[in-house]
Design a protein around this motif. Structure first.
Motif, short mmCIF file in Angstrom:
data_model
loop_
_atom_site.label_atom_id
_atom_site.label_comp_id
_atom_site.label_asym_id
_atom_site.label_seq_id
_atom_site.Cartn_x
_atom_site.Cartn_y
_atom_site.Cartn_z
N ALA A 229 4.22 32.76 24.23
CA ALA A 229 3.87 33.64 25.36
C ALA A 229 4.08 35.11 24.97
CB ALA A 229 4.72 33.29 26.58
N ASP A 230 5.15 35.41 24.20
CA ASP A 230 5.38 36.78 23.75
C ASP A 230 4.23 37.26 22.86
OD1 ASP A 230 7.88 37.26 25.02
OD2 ASP A 230 8.89 36.07 23.48
N VAL A 231 3.76 36.35 21.98
CA VAL A 231 2.63 36.71 21.12
C VAL A 231 1.42 37.10 21.98
CG1 VAL A 231 0.95 35.80 19.45
CG2 VAL A 231 3.37 35.22 19.21
N MET A 232 1.15 36.29 22.99
CA MET A 232 -0.04 36.53 23.82
C MET A 232 0.11 37.80 24.65
SD MET A 232 -0.62 32.51 24.79
CE MET A 232 -2.33 32.41 25.28
N GLU A 233 1.31 38.05 25.15
CA GLU A 233 1.54 39.25 25.95
C GLU A 233 1.49 40.51 25.07
OE1 GLU A 233 0.95 38.10 29.16
OE2 GLU A 233 2.63 39.37 29.81
N LEU A 234 2.06 40.42 23.88
CA LEU A 234 2.00 41.58 22.98
C LEU A 234 0.55 41.84 22.57
CD1 LEU A 234 3.21 43.82 21.30
CD2 LEU A 234 3.90 42.13 19.58
N ALA A 235 -0.19 40.77 22.36
CA ALA A 235 -1.62 40.95 22.04
C ALA A 235 -2.31 41.72 23.16
CB ALA A 235 -2.28 39.59 21.81
N ARG A 236 -1.95 41.42 24.42
CA ARG A 236 -2.55 42.16 25.55
C ARG A 236 -2.15 43.64 25.49
NH1 ARG A 236 -0.63 40.11 30.79
NH2 ARG A 236 -2.25 41.46 31.63
N ALA B 206 -10.28 39.24 26.49
CA ALA B 206 -10.54 38.35 25.35
C ALA B 206 -9.65 38.77 24.19
CB ALA B 206 -12.00 38.42 24.96
N PRO B 207 -8.35 38.60 24.33
CA PRO B 207 -7.45 39.09 23.29
C PRO B 207 -7.56 38.29 21.99
CG PRO B 207 -6.20 38.16 25.15
CD PRO B 207 -7.64 37.97 25.46
N ASN B 208 -7.22 38.95 20.91
CA ASN B 208 -7.14 38.34 19.59
C ASN B 208 -5.68 38.46 19.16
OD1 ASN B 208 -7.10 38.18 16.64
ND2 ASN B 208 -9.33 38.19 16.78
N GLU B 209 -5.03 37.31 18.92
CA GLU B 209 -3.58 37.30 18.72
C GLU B 209 -3.13 37.62 17.30
OE1 GLU B 209 -2.32 33.35 19.74
OE2 GLU B 209 -3.29 33.48 21.69
N ASN B 210 -4.05 37.77 16.39
CA ASN B 210 -3.68 37.75 14.98
C ASN B 210 -2.62 38.81 14.65
OD1 ASN B 210 -3.77 36.80 12.40
ND2 ASN B 210 -5.71 37.77 11.85
N TYR B 211 -2.90 40.07 14.96
CA TYR B 211 -1.94 41.11 14.59
C TYR B 211 -0.64 40.98 15.37
CZ TYR B 211 0.39 45.57 13.99
OH TYR B 211 1.34 46.52 13.74
N ALA B 212 -0.75 40.71 16.68
CA ALA B 212 0.46 40.61 17.50
C ALA B 212 1.42 39.58 16.91
CB ALA B 212 0.08 40.23 18.93
N ARG B 213 0.88 38.45 16.49
CA ARG B 213 1.75 37.39 15.94
C ARG B 213 2.42 37.85 14.65
NH1 ARG B 213 1.93 32.19 16.71
NH2 ARG B 213 -0.08 32.20 17.79
N GLU B 214 1.63 38.41 13.74
CA GLU B 214 2.23 38.76 12.45
C GLU B 214 3.17 39.96 12.58
OE1 GLU B 214 1.90 36.30 11.03
OE2 GLU B 214 -0.15 35.60 10.65
#
Lengths: 490, 395
Positions: free
Chosen positions: A231-238, A207-215
């Motif tokens: 997709a990079d945002v979502m993978e980095l969030a993982r 259940a990732p949260n993308e907020n930090y990964a995106r910023e």
């Protein structure tokens, strides 16, 4: 220049003399000022440059630049540890939360002390920051601390950031302001305040949260055009799942929570990331720190801060090259931007903090930088650590130009000594100058040089027709110059 | 030296059209990407509840939930979040229209890029730097030279307002003065008149000062007799907009921000407070503006919507399709406009987001043409040809 050289030399005695004249001023005020004798007036270009490198050029700094030249002054400022800052540190002595650990700050705020207000910690941070901006001799360092605190923006009203930001300010912006960008990015990513501010403590496996990964990609490193995808945002969030903050023992410290980490393979920016726990996101941080898009984004932003809203492309290009060859050494990049770029600098509008700090500095004000000053900053639109969104305070004229009224109010309130715990002594400034034309004195102090004769005449004529007596003239002139269009630019 | 601005950029516009001024437009920007699926809830879709097992707002007839936490049914398929109940009255009076699944083509899911493009009214960064409201003002000569023709409520004029017509920010009418000491004020004023003699922004500020000083000080200081505005930043912004409209100072456009909608974490409680603020504010403004509704249009917008599925922290991540509300006396209200794209997996876009079926510029263009008397939508939204949906929103 309508002042004679002899008059100007008298003017340069201002700071030392006014400090001595105002008997209420504590002794430590006199510490750290260089001798103010025998230096020529600054060129308009040096005056402007100095106003980019400081929160408003004080006479002591003008004297020092005139004495050793701008380049040598920049070198001095790039080694802040070698600059004695005793007087400023004394002013910070009652702000005792500034040096505390996260656990100590939490204990303080956690009802262990009955009368402790939750606003105390962030208020001390705000006040301490403003005091340093106004009184520190390490001006370029403070300018860079502000820059990085904007770049890695955190608002203290988000959850536990109200006390964690104090630690972040120390361990991120202050620790690495002139160091390596890689270390800065690394420190910010491991900063509990940042992880809380951008919800990464809630970023869990499955259940990732993308907020930090995106910023992290958009605002802290590559920039929105830096070539990453959703997709990079979502993978980095993982990769960042499990990066969190301790909640019990050593509260407020960084922790990697293995239980919450997604152990699957990830692909970020085209590279496969094998399962590796905390190393996964750290390997991405290493790549981001030396990515060409990061160099471009960070250098352009620095150039915007120091040179122009739309900075010259050739300087940005040189800065990017310096970033690459120095592996992101901030001092190296800054030298290029400042030494090559300042001659090409164009007008920059003062942001509210810059306007207020410059007013206090250039009129040699004695201020606690507390609520009276901060109330005006709030109305102008910029209070330290109060910007709600992670993009940080804007740095272009359009954001600030449409709100003149609180600046005018502050200008006259300061000059008329109507601000609580803030005092200027205009009479002493004038007396110390040895020049008896107050308009020349204040315009030299605030704008770099006396006004042209026609503007002087127009201003004095209008004030006389409004019935200003001799005694009323000093504050209205000083306030009027602070309120003027020219002083809104730096 | 005090006034040298020779280096400032100049903006060029085609000569403006001349037309009598239309409605006063109030643009409310919900900053942070509001979760519209929990505002105008598609309670008729099973997929909604599958995607949001914790965050979904219970169906109007869900007897397992308390009555006050259920969706308020609007048309059998959509309903309002229960904390938006104060909007029901204007909905029933057909003065509130909702356009669902609308937004911009940009799919960056970046707040800052999306807000910038939307406020500039452009498809990409190469478009004009001015804002869409700024271009509306610049392309329409209404014979109104008031410095309050357009105002940004708050500390900073919104990007949408920027253009060749100077725009000021106004945080507080009550604070907009130089003090009580009349002798000192006269001197300050004299100094400012001289040093700002050739500065447009300063001249505008001085003119606003003159206008606001003539307003009834009692009306300024007291809360409205008619309506109870919420105690927030948003309430006073609307309250002051109402005051300026009633005082007939030449206000044509007011821009107001309501921030805090970026609900990645623990959304429910945060959103409840925001929706209370939004709804109470709009309801108070609607009540106070009762006699002026025939010449008033209010529009709400947000940079994009949020992910259809909830995330693991009882929040929602950045999504795509959003929702706009339009309120006013001529609105074809009490209806949900636009085509609903659905929330089934194959109907979602990108990482699982509501699709956009109405471009936000279609909505704004209709307001601009029909209610603001400005035909120049081609210049206001360069490169975009609004869909021909005349009078969809207005009767």
């Amino acid at each position: 220049m309508t002042l004679s050289r002899r008059d100007f030399l008298k003017l340069t005695g201002l700071v030392a003399a006014s400090s001595a004249l105002a008997s209420c001023r504590p002794l430590y005020e006199l510490a750290g000022h260089p001798p103010l004798t025998g230096w020529p007036p600054l060129s308009p270009a040096d005056f402007r440059a100095l106003n980019r490198l400081t929160f408003g050029a004080r006479l002591a700094e003008r004297a020092r630049v005139a004495e050793i030249g701008l380049l040598a002054w920049v070198e001095e400022q790039l080694a802040p540890d070698s600059i004695n800052d005793f007087a400023c540190n004394l002013r910070l002595r009652n702000l005792d939360t500034l040096a505390m650990t996260g656990q100590q700050l939490f204990d303080l705020s956690n009802k262990l002390f009955d009368d402790f207000d939750l606003e105390t910690v962030p208020n001390q941070l705000r006040q301490g920051t403003l005091i340093r901006q106004v009184y520190s001799q390490r001006q370029l360092y403070e300018v860079m601390v502000e820059f990085w605190n904007d770049h890695f923006n955190i608002a203290t009203d988000k959850g536990e950031c109200y006390y964690l930001k104090t630690v972040d300010d120390r361990q991120v912006a202050r620790a690495h302001a002139l160091g390596s960008f890689r270390d800065l990015l690394w420190a910010s990513a491991h900063s509990p305040a940042m992880l809380v501010y951008l919800d990464n403590q809630a970023n869990h496996k499955s259940a990732p949260n993308e907020n930090y990964a995106r910023e992290l990609l958009e605002l802290h490193s590559l920039g929105v055009h830096g070539g990453y995808s959703q997709a990079d945002v979502m993978e980095l969030a993982r990769c960042l799942t499990g990066w969190s903050v301790k909640e019990h023992f050593w509260r407020g410290e960084f922790t990697f929570n293995t239980e919450q980490h997604d152990t699957g393979e990830k692909v970020v920016l085209g590279a496969r990331i094998p399962p590796g726990g905390q190393d996964e996101a750290e390997s991405v941080l290493e790549r981001l720190a030396r990515h060409p898009s990061t160099a471009q984004f960070v250098v352009e932003k620095l150039a915007r801060r120091f040179l122009a809203d739309d900075p010259p492309a050739e300087i940005v290009q040189k800065g990017v090259h310096a970033f690459d060859v120095s592996s992101g050494d901030i001092r190296t990049v800054l030298k290029v931007i400042l030494l090559d770029g300042l001659p090409l600098a164009r007008e920059k509008y003062k942001r509210p903090v810059n306007f207020v700090a410059a007013s206090l500095r250039m009129l040699n004000a004695e201020s606690d930088c507390g609520s009276a000053v901060q109330d005006y900053l709030l109305r102008m639109g910029q209070v330290p650590f109060n910007w709600p969104t992670p993009d940080g305070c804007p740095d272009h004229v359009a954001a600030w130009q449409g709100n003149l009224m609180p600046r005018w109010q502050f200008a006259f309130a300061l000059a008329r000594n109507e601000l609580a715990k803030t005092e200027v002594d205009l009479t002493a400034l004038l007396a110390a100058s040895g020049v008896d034309n107050p308009l020349d004195v204040f315009s030299t102090l605030l704008l770099g040089a006396p006004l042209p004769a026609n503007e002087k005449d127009a201003l004095l004529t209008s004030l006389r027709s409004a019935g200003a007596s001799h005694d009323e003239l000093l504050p209205i002139l000083a306030g009027g110059l602070l309120a003027s269009p020219a002083f809104q630019w730096r | 030296m005090l006034t040298d601005k020779s280096w400032l950029p100049r903006l060029a516009f085609a000569p403006p059209q001349t037309a009598p001024r239309g409605d006063t437009l109030v643009v409310i920007f919900l900053r942070g990407a509001a979760d519209v699926l929990n505002m105008v809830v598609p309670h008729g879709e099973n997929a909604y509840y599958n995607l949001r097992p914790s965050l979904g707002i219970p169906r109007p007839d869900d007897t397992r939930a308390k009555n006050e936490s259920r969706t308020i049914n609007l048309d059998g398929f959509f309903g309002l979040h229960p904390e938006m109940r104060l909007l029901l009255e204007m909905w029933q009076e057909k003065q509130l229209a909702i356009i669902h699944a609308c937004g911009a083509p940009d799919e960056s899911r970046s707040h800052f890029k999306a807000m910038e493009l939307m406020e500039r009214g452009v498809d990409d960064e190469r478009g004009p730097a001015s804002g869409w409201i700024g271009r509306h003002l610049a392309t329409l000569d209404t014979g109104n030279s008031s410095p309050l023709r357009a105002i940004g409520l708050g500390q900073m004029p919104q990007r949408s307002l920027s253009g060749s017509v100077p725009v000021s920010a106004l945080r507080s009418i009550a604070d907009f003065h130089l003090g009580k000491d009349l002798r000192a004020v006269a001197q300050m004023r004299s100094a400012l008149n001289t040093i700002y003699a050739e500065d447009v922004a300063g001249q505008e500020t001085l003119k606003i000062l003159d206008i606001l000083q003539k307003l009834d000080p009692i009306a300024q200081s007291q809360n409205s007799q008619i309506a109870q505005y919420p105690d927030s930043d948003f309430g006073p912004a609307l309250r002051q907009t109402a005051l300026l409209i009633k005082a007939e100072v030449g206000l044509e456009v007011a821009a107001i921000d309501l921030g805090g909608w970026d609900t990645h974490f623990a959304q429910a409680g945060i959103q409840v407070n925001l929706l209370k603020d939004l709804s109470a504010g709009l309801a108070a403004f609607h009540a106070e503006m009762h006699d002026h509704l025939g010449s008033l249009t209010v529009v709400t917008m947000s940079e994009f919507g949020r992910r259809a599925a909830e995330n693991g922290s009882l929040g929602t991540d950045h999504g795509h399709g959003s929702m706009m509300m339009v309120m006013g006396g001529h609105v074809n209200g009490g209806r949900i406009h636009g085509q609903w794209p659905g929330l089934e997996t194959e109907q979602l876009v990108g990482p699982g987001d509501l699709a956009v079926t109405t471009d936000y510029r279609d909505v704004l263009a209709e307001i601009i043409q029909n209610r603001l008397n400005n035909p120049a939508v081609g210049e206001i939204f360069p490169g975009y040809f609004p869909a021909p949906l005349p009078r969809l929103l207005f009767d």
